[in-house]
Design a protein around this motif. Structure first.
Motif, PDB file in Angstrom:
ATOM      1  N   THR A 182     -32.327  45.948  98.524  1.00  0.00           N
ATOM      2  CA  THR A 182     -30.969  46.059  97.949  1.00  0.00           C
ATOM      3  C   THR A 182     -30.383  44.823  97.190  1.00  0.00           C
ATOM      4  O   THR A 182     -29.835  44.782  96.213  1.00  0.00           O
ATOM      5  CB  THR A 182     -30.038  46.635  98.945  1.00  0.00           C
ATOM      6  N   ALA A 183     -30.582  43.653  97.974  1.00  0.00           N
ATOM      7  CA  ALA A 183     -29.893  42.341  97.851  1.00  0.00           C
ATOM      8  C   ALA A 183     -30.657  41.642  96.459  1.00  0.00           C
ATOM      9  O   ALA A 183     -30.006  41.138  95.739  1.00  0.00           O
ATOM     10  CB  ALA A 183     -29.775  41.184  98.926  1.00  0.00           C
ATOM     11  N   LEU A 184     -32.099  41.768  96.610  1.00  0.00           N
ATOM     12  CA  LEU A 184     -32.681  41.138  95.379  1.00  0.00           C
ATOM     13  C   LEU A 184     -33.280  42.184  94.376  1.00  0.00           C
ATOM     14  O   LEU A 184     -33.481  41.382  93.403  1.00  0.00           O
ATOM     15  CB  LEU A 184     -34.268  40.493  96.157  1.00  0.00           C
ATOM     16  N   PHE A 185     -33.292  43.351  94.424  1.00  0.00           N
ATOM     17  CA  PHE A 185     -33.851  44.174  93.504  1.00  0.00           C
ATOM     18  C   PHE A 185     -32.555  44.918  92.818  1.00  0.00           C
ATOM     19  O   PHE A 185     -32.319  45.102  91.912  1.00  0.00           O
ATOM     20  CB  PHE A 185     -34.907  45.088  94.013  1.00  0.00           C
ATOM     21  N   ARG A 208     -24.722  30.466  94.814  1.00  0.00           N
ATOM     22  CA  ARG A 208     -25.480  29.896  93.841  1.00  0.00           C
ATOM     23  C   ARG A 208     -25.280  30.147  92.323  1.00  0.00           C
ATOM     24  O   ARG A 208     -25.141  29.203  91.621  1.00  0.00           O
ATOM     25  CB  ARG A 208     -27.032  30.168  93.988  1.00  0.00           C
ATOM     26  N   ILE A 209     -25.016  31.312  92.122  1.00  0.00           N
ATOM     27  CA  ILE A 209     -24.213  31.982  90.697  1.00  0.00           C
ATOM     28  C   ILE A 209     -22.928  31.000  90.469  1.00  0.00           C
ATOM     29  O   ILE A 209     -22.960  30.422  89.437  1.00  0.00           O
ATOM     30  CB  ILE A 209     -24.110  33.274  90.711  1.00  0.00           C
ATOM     31  N   ARG A 210     -22.048  30.865  91.507  1.00  0.00           N
ATOM     32  CA  ARG A 210     -20.908  30.054  91.321  1.00  0.00           C
ATOM     33  C   ARG A 210     -21.370  28.497  90.898  1.00  0.00           C
ATOM     34  O   ARG A 210     -20.651  27.990  90.089  1.00  0.00           O
ATOM     35  CB  ARG A 210     -20.163  30.113  92.479  1.00  0.00           C
ATOM     36  N   GLU A 211     -22.305  27.869  91.701  1.00  0.00           N
ATOM     37  CA  GLU A 211     -22.648  26.767  91.386  1.00  0.00           C
ATOM     38  C   GLU A 211     -23.207  26.480  89.895  1.00  0.00           C
ATOM     39  O   GLU A 211     -22.928  25.673  89.300  1.00  0.00           O
ATOM     40  CB  GLU A 211     -23.717  26.269  92.255  1.00  0.00           C
ATOM     41  N   GLU A 212     -24.173  27.408  89.513  1.00  0.00           N
ATOM     42  CA  GLU A 212     -24.624  27.209  88.152  1.00  0.00           C
ATOM     43  C   GLU A 212     -23.558  27.607  87.091  1.00  0.00           C
ATOM     44  O   GLU A 212     -23.683  27.003  85.904  1.00  0.00           O
ATOM     45  CB  GLU A 212     -25.511  28.380  88.013  1.00  0.00           C
ATOM     46  N   LEU A 213     -22.434  28.293  87.142  1.00  0.00           N
ATOM     47  CA  LEU A 213     -21.484  28.579  86.480  1.00  0.00           C
ATOM     48  C   LEU A 213     -20.586  27.133  86.219  1.00  0.00           C
ATOM     49  O   LEU A 213     -20.098  26.810  85.321  1.00  0.00           O
ATOM     50  CB  LEU A 213     -20.351  29.463  87.040  1.00  0.00           C
ATOM     51  N   ARG A 214     -20.346  26.296  87.321  1.00  0.00           N
ATOM     52  CA  ARG A 214     -19.460  25.428  87.441  1.00  0.00           C
ATOM     53  C   ARG A 214     -20.215  24.370  86.568  1.00  0.00           C
ATOM     54  O   ARG A 214     -19.496  23.270  85.927  1.00  0.00           O
ATOM     55  CB  ARG A 214     -19.554  24.575  88.849  1.00  0.00           C
ATOM     56  N   ILE A 215     -21.577  24.124  86.482  1.00  0.00           N
ATOM     57  CA  ILE A 215     -22.269  23.271  85.769  1.00  0.00           C
ATOM     58  C   ILE A 215     -22.319  23.511  84.146  1.00  0.00           C
ATOM     59  O   ILE A 215     -22.980  22.785  83.578  1.00  0.00           O
ATOM     60  CB  ILE A 215     -23.505  22.861  86.195  1.00  0.00           C
ATOM     61  N   GLY A 216     -21.818  24.800  83.891  1.00  0.00           N
ATOM     62  CA  GLY A 216     -21.660  25.089  82.569  1.00  0.00           C
ATOM     63  C   GLY A 216     -22.604  26.026  82.022  1.00  0.00           C
ATOM     64  O   GLY A 216     -22.792  26.454  80.827  1.00  0.00           O
ATOM     65  N   THR A 243     -24.391  29.878  80.964  1.00  0.00           N
ATOM     66  CA  THR A 243     -23.524  31.124  80.752  1.00  0.00           C
ATOM     67  C   THR A 243     -23.741  31.915  81.945  1.00  0.00           C
ATOM     68  O   THR A 243     -24.408  31.712  82.894  1.00  0.00           O
ATOM     69  CB  THR A 243     -24.247  31.771  79.666  1.00  0.00           C
ATOM     70  N   SER A 244     -23.154  33.023  81.773  1.00  0.00           N
ATOM     71  CA  SER A 244     -23.007  34.049  82.788  1.00  0.00           C
ATOM     72  C   SER A 244     -24.494  34.495  83.215  1.00  0.00           C
ATOM     73  O   SER A 244     -24.965  34.855  84.219  1.00  0.00           O
ATOM     74  CB  SER A 244     -22.236  35.287  82.761  1.00  0.00           C
ATOM     75  N   LEU A 245     -25.192  35.069  82.066  1.00  0.00           N
ATOM     76  CA  LEU A 245     -26.529  35.319  82.228  1.00  0.00           C
ATOM     77  C   LEU A 245     -27.419  34.427  82.820  1.00  0.00           C
ATOM     78  O   LEU A 245     -28.457  34.896  83.628  1.00  0.00           O
ATOM     79  CB  LEU A 245     -26.949  35.891  80.938  1.00  0.00           C
ATOM     80  N   ASN A 246     -27.577  33.294  82.416  1.00  0.00           N
ATOM     81  CA  ASN A 246     -28.440  32.309  83.014  1.00  0.00           C
ATOM     82  C   ASN A 246     -28.198  31.913  84.452  1.00  0.00           C
ATOM     83  O   ASN A 246     -28.804  31.758  85.135  1.00  0.00           O
ATOM     84  CB  ASN A 246     -28.182  30.881  82.190  1.00  0.00           C
ATOM     85  N   ALA A 247     -26.534  31.877  84.713  1.00  0.00           N
ATOM     86  CA  ALA A 247     -26.131  31.679  86.059  1.00  0.00           C
ATOM     87  C   ALA A 247     -26.667  32.504  86.882  1.00  0.00           C
ATOM     88  O   ALA A 247     -27.163  32.274  87.995  1.00  0.00           O
ATOM     89  CB  ALA A 247     -24.605  31.628  86.274  1.00  0.00           C
ATOM     90  N   VAL A 248     -26.679  33.973  86.434  1.00  0.00           N
ATOM     91  CA  VAL A 248     -27.154  34.883  87.376  1.00  0.00           C
ATOM     92  C   VAL A 248     -28.773  34.916  87.686  1.00  0.00           C
ATOM     93  O   VAL A 248     -29.023  34.890  88.837  1.00  0.00           O
ATOM     94  CB  VAL A 248     -26.837  36.254  86.835  1.00  0.00           C
ATOM     95  N   GLU A 249     -29.707  34.550  86.690  1.00  0.00           N
ATOM     96  CA  GLU A 249     -30.830  34.503  86.852  1.00  0.00           C
ATOM     97  C   GLU A 249     -31.318  33.264  87.481  1.00  0.00           C
ATOM     98  O   GLU A 249     -32.091  33.494  88.656  1.00  0.00           O
ATOM     99  CB  GLU A 249     -31.591  34.286  85.206  1.00  0.00           C
ATOM    100  N   TYR A 250     -30.626  32.137  87.484  1.00  0.00           N
ATOM    101  CA  TYR A 250     -30.887  30.933  88.170  1.00  0.00           C
ATOM    102  C   TYR A 250     -30.470  31.163  89.646  1.00  0.00           C
ATOM    103  O   TYR A 250     -31.217  30.694  90.514  1.00  0.00           O
ATOM    104  CB  TYR A 250     -30.174  29.534  87.910  1.00  0.00           C
ATOM    105  N   GLY A 251     -29.310  31.933  89.956  1.00  0.00           N
ATOM    106  CA  GLY A 251     -28.611  32.123  91.486  1.00  0.00           C
ATOM    107  C   GLY A 251     -29.666  32.836  91.868  1.00  0.00           C
ATOM    108  O   GLY A 251     -29.951  32.397  93.420  1.00  0.00           O
ATOM    109  N   GLU A 296     -33.014  33.122  91.560  1.00  0.00           N
ATOM    110  CA  GLU A 296     -34.125  32.368  91.662  1.00  0.00           C
ATOM    111  C   GLU A 296     -34.067  31.189  92.716  1.00  0.00           C
ATOM    112  O   GLU A 296     -34.889  31.197  93.918  1.00  0.00           O
ATOM    113  CB  GLU A 296     -34.709  31.996  90.379  1.00  0.00           C
ATOM    114  N   LYS A 297     -33.152  30.582  92.701  1.00  0.00           N
ATOM    115  CA  LYS A 297     -32.759  29.548  93.783  1.00  0.00           C
ATOM    116  C   LYS A 297     -32.542  29.914  95.128  1.00  0.00           C
ATOM    117  O   LYS A 297     -32.781  29.554  95.995  1.00  0.00           O
ATOM    118  CB  LYS A 297     -31.538  28.658  93.422  1.00  0.00           C
TER     119      LYS A 297
END
Length: 514
Positions: free
Chosen positions: A491-494, A426-434, A436-444, A446-447
């Protein structure tokens, strides 16, 4: 939640986990398949329990009717589960009915075969209660016997309607354990019917009020049965082991093994009455339908103490003392399943399980490190943290680790990695659409959250069903799987999200290696 608070929570959990597992495995028990031992399933004959209770009622009713001066011919139990009362005078019928209804509310009247015969049986609620009690009492009796046998950390639990599961880890003498567990240990005293020739009884000529039992003659040195001596005894026991309060190993004047037993106050009084009424007659001491001795009553015996002799070996005397102290089983039990695992096989299972787990962990760590780069290292740290939490929870709650449980851990490894893979993709998908790393991690995160929760919750539901309806190793698999899934969610989510937040440090321009 603030980053500092997150790390405090993680630190507290980590410290608790380390304290729980050190020294290694201090509270976590190993299953039979890992340390060796016995797995026995006992089937309780609940119908015999009902029959035994009905027999007791028959004796009590006979005594009470005699005390009430009722003119009856006999009070007997038949093979259809009924108590039949034959009256010599039908005018006493109403009196008997009142006595039964006032004092025996679990009995109900049934159609009788004659005008002067009253018949009773247990009602359905009483039968159900007696059978339920028989299984529960069998559970407690077996537990008491195992405690005196000296097995550490046994597992004794009910299974199904009329079964008791017994797991004895580290047992070294399985035959003796089975003998101890499965012995009914019903102690009874019968007056010998000396008007009947035992040889005639062997050929089938037995009075209706008597039964044929045998005394085993054993070799004093080996305990081997040499022959069996027939005894004809009165069917109805004059005293039972229900009044017994203690039993210990003793020796006869000839230095042969024996068991000395003591009765409670009520039993002592009854024993004194019985012996006083049967002076110069023989009384058979019977344990599980085996006559151990049949001494002649020379005088009234007070004090409520006597011995059981005629025992072959000292080991047998010890076992008899144990089962008598622990109490008799309310019904006969049968060995429906018996599995024994040797300690060497258990050690082989441990070694194989550890090798499989280590190989699986190593393969996953290498893959995640190569494919996801530095983010893969975070996932690997979460994976190791996950295993630490599993061992901590199992140690804290003294759970039993089995070979299927190790398999559950390995499956948990896959579930834990699966959650990280979902998040990272999910993080990779968010990075592909442009983003930032911080936003991509947050959206990754959440989704991926809903997908991770769905897959893990459905797996937990399956594990709960396995635990509820499974037995033995299946339960071990379900326990470790459930604990592992909950640990992987943490461990995965927190944990990993906290690490990402720390690495990026709130910097929108900082890149993430994924």
């Amino acid at each position: 939640m603030k980053l500092r608070t997150r790390w405090i929570i993680i630190l507290i959990v980590a410290v608790w986990a380390v304290i729980s597992v050190l020294p290694y495995g201090k509270n976590m028990k190993l299953g039979l398949d890992l340390q060796g031992g016995m797995h026995v399933v006992l089937g309780v004959d609940t119908d015999k329990a009902v029959e035994g209770r009905l027999e007791g009622f028959t004796v009590k009713i006979r005594k009470e009717l005699a005390a009430e001066s009722v003119n009856f011919g006999y009070v007997q139990m038949d093979n259809k589960g009924r108590i039949n009362i034959a009256l010599n005078n039908t005018d006493d019928a109403d009196k008997v009915k009142k006595i039964i209804s006032d004092r025996y509310d679990t009995l109900e009247a049934v159609a009788s075969s004659g005008n002067n015969i009253l018949s009773y049986r247990f009602n359905n609620a009483a039968v159900k209660q007696i059978k339920e009690y028989a299984v529960e009492q069998s559970l407690e009796v077996v537990r008491n016997r195992i405690d005196q046998f000296g097995v550490t950390e046994p597992v004794i639990q009910r299974q199904g309607q009329n079964q008791v599961v017994v797991q004895l880890p580290g047992i070294t003498d399985p035959e003796r354990a089975i003998s101890l567990i499965g012995r009914t240990a019903q102690l009874k005293f019968h007056i010998v019917n000396e008007t009947v020739n035992p040889e005639d009884a062997v050929s089938g000529n037995i009075p209706f009020d008597s039964i044929l039992l045998y005394q085993k003659v054993t070799d004093k040195n080996t305990g081997k049965v040499l022959s069996s001596v027939p005894f004809v005894v009165k069917r109805e026991a004059v005293l039972t082991g229900d009044y017994l309060v203690d039993a210990s190993v003793s020796f006869t004047q000839n230095n042969l093994p024996a068991v000395q037993f003591t009765l409670d106050s009520a039993g002592s009084k009854l024993f004194e009455e019985v012996t006083g009424q049967n002076v110069n007659r023989r009384m058979a001491i019977v344990l599980d339908d085996n006559v151990y001795s049949a001494p002649v009553i020379k005088s009234k015996i007070a004090g409520g103490s006597a011995i059981i002799d005629g025992i072959g070996t000292l080991e047998e005397a010890k076992e008899i003392a144990i089962v008598l102290r622990a109490g008799s089983l309310p019904a006969p039990v049968s060995i429906e399943e018996n599995r024994t695992v040797g300690p060497s096989l258990g050690q082989d299972s441990i070694n194989s399980g550890l090798k499989a787990a280590l190989a699986g962990i190593a393969a996953v760590i290498i893959f995640m490190g190569v494919y996801y780069r530095k983010s893969g290292l975070i996932a690997n740290a979460a994976l190791l943290f996950n295993f630490l939490l599993i061992f901590a929870v199992m140690s804290q709650f003294q759970a039993t680790l089995t070979l299927p449980g190790i398999a559950g851990m390995i499956l948990t490894l896959a579930m834990s990695v699966d959650a990280n893979v979902l998040i990272y993709e999910r993080i990779r998908e968010e990075l592909r659409i442009g983003r930032t790393s911080l936003n991509a991690v947050e959206y990754g995160y959440e989704k991926a959250l809903s997908t991770i929760l769905d897959s893990n919750i459905t797996t937990i539901i399956a594990a709960v069903v396995l635990f509820q309806f499974g037995t033995g190793p299946i339960k071990g698999f379900a326990v470790t799987l459930s604990i592992g899934i909950l640990a992987s969610l943490f461990t995965a989510l927190f944990f990993t999200r906290t690490v990402f937040a720390t690495v990026l440090g709130g910097n929108e321009t900082k890149s993430v290696s994924i």
